[in-house]
Design an enzyme around this catalytic site. Structure first.
Site, short mmCIF file in Angstrom:
data_model
loop_
_atom_site.label_atom_id
_atom_site.label_comp_id
_atom_site.label_asym_id
_atom_site.label_seq_id
_atom_site.Cartn_x
_atom_site.Cartn_y
_atom_site.Cartn_z
N GLY A 53 0.81 -1.22 0.00
CA GLY A 53 0.00 0.00 0.00
C GLY A 53 0.83 1.25 0.00
N ASN A 54 0.20 2.38 0.28
CA ASN A 54 0.91 3.66 0.33
C ASN A 54 0.29 4.53 1.42
OD1 ASN A 54 -1.21 5.50 -0.93
ND2 ASN A 54 -1.02 3.88 -2.49
N ARG A 55 0.87 5.69 1.66
CA ARG A 55 0.49 6.51 2.80
C ARG A 55 -0.61 7.53 2.50
NH1 ARG A 55 3.82 5.70 7.01
NH2 ARG A 55 5.93 4.94 6.61
N SER A 56 -1.30 7.40 1.39
CA SER A 56 -2.34 8.39 1.08
C SER A 56 -3.52 8.24 2.04
CB SER A 56 -2.82 8.21 -0.35
OG SER A 56 -3.88 9.11 -0.61
N ALA A 74 -3.80 7.68 -4.94
CA ALA A 74 -2.45 7.15 -5.12
C ALA A 74 -2.59 5.68 -5.54
CB ALA A 74 -1.65 7.28 -3.84
#
Ligand code: CTP
Ligand code: CA
Length: 232
Positions: A33-36, A105
């Site tokens: 995943g990502n930090r959005s 994102a």
């Protein structure tokens, strides 16, 4: 009581906003995943609805308390998980939209095989995960867009030099075939997981058509102003 309405300059516009970040499953309990947080997307959806637009909000893994920031009678929410699901939802929603803003994102890669059982150390050590590239959603939308549709993409960049950031953003806008590209510096003070943001908006011929710094709502206002201006 009489509601205090701001300008209704987006009245009648059908807009689609994607928000949040995709999660690509590794196994039933793990993902890439990502930090959005989805907050910039919430601000874009809320700002558009308050200015009169009808909004489809496609939310990828946005926490419930964040999603609550975009509660409005003119906002309809669809939730998705993976990049593939986001791509399907966007293709469907964008078909009848006047404006598409791709603030989510998206994972550039996904695990080639998601295990249907939880990976265990007993099952053998894991020293790599094979990845395959995800389709570029916004480039696909831009390539088959209905006439008159305005498409906005985002780019979070960590390059500290503003001119280098702009140059990368210009290339990215061209490559994706979008009208406007909002580039933001993703550093310790700005961008992901932060309440404030700072952007420049790159338009036709790579021109910087607007810039904004402040709350994600102030940034959203500047983006909708630029969209409105580009369509008039
Ligand atoms: N995007 C998309 N589909 C993808 C990846 C990105 O639609 N598979 C969109 C993002 O939502 C964003 C824009 O493209 O609006 C730019 O994303 P970014 O990650 O900056 O661009 P990439 O082309 O993935 O380039 P980079 O190598 O810099 O990550
Ligand atoms: Ca990317």
């Amino acid at each position: 009581a009489l509601a205090l309405l701001g300008p209704q300059d987006l009245a009648g516009l059908r807009v689609v906003v994607s928000a949040g970040g995709t999660r690509e499953p590794i196994d039933p309990v793990r993902f890439l995943g990502n930090r959005s947080s989805g907050r910039q997307g919430m601000a874009l959806a809320a700002e558009a609805a308050e200015r009169g637009a009808d909004v489809e909000l496609v939310a990828a893994n946005v926490a419930a308390d964040v999603l609550a920031e975009a509660r409005h009678p003119r906002i309809r929410v669809r939730t998705v998980g993976t990049a593939a699901q986001l791509g399907d939802a966007m293709a469907d929603a964008a078909a009848s939209a006047d404006v598409v803003i791709m603030a989510a994102a998206v994972a550039d890669y996904r695990p080639a095989h998601a295990s249907d059982q939880k990976l265990t150390k007993e099952g053998g050590p894991l020293d790599r995960i094979e990845l395959v590239e995800n389709a570029d959603i916004v480039a696909g939308l831009a390539a088959s867009r209905p006439q008159g549709q305005t498409i906005v993409a985002f780019a979070a960049e960590t390059l500290l030099d503003a001119e280098e950031r702009r140059e990368r953003a210009r290339r990215k806008r061209e490559r994706k075939g979008v009208d406007l590209l909002a580039v933001n510096l993703a550093d310790a003070e700005h961008g992901f997981e932060k309440s404030d943001n700072a952007i420049e908006i790159i338009g036709a011929e790579g021109a910087v058509v607007a810039s904004a710094e402040g709350s994600k709502r102030q940034v959203a206002r500047a983006i909708w102003d630029a969209v409105h201006k580009s369509r008039s």
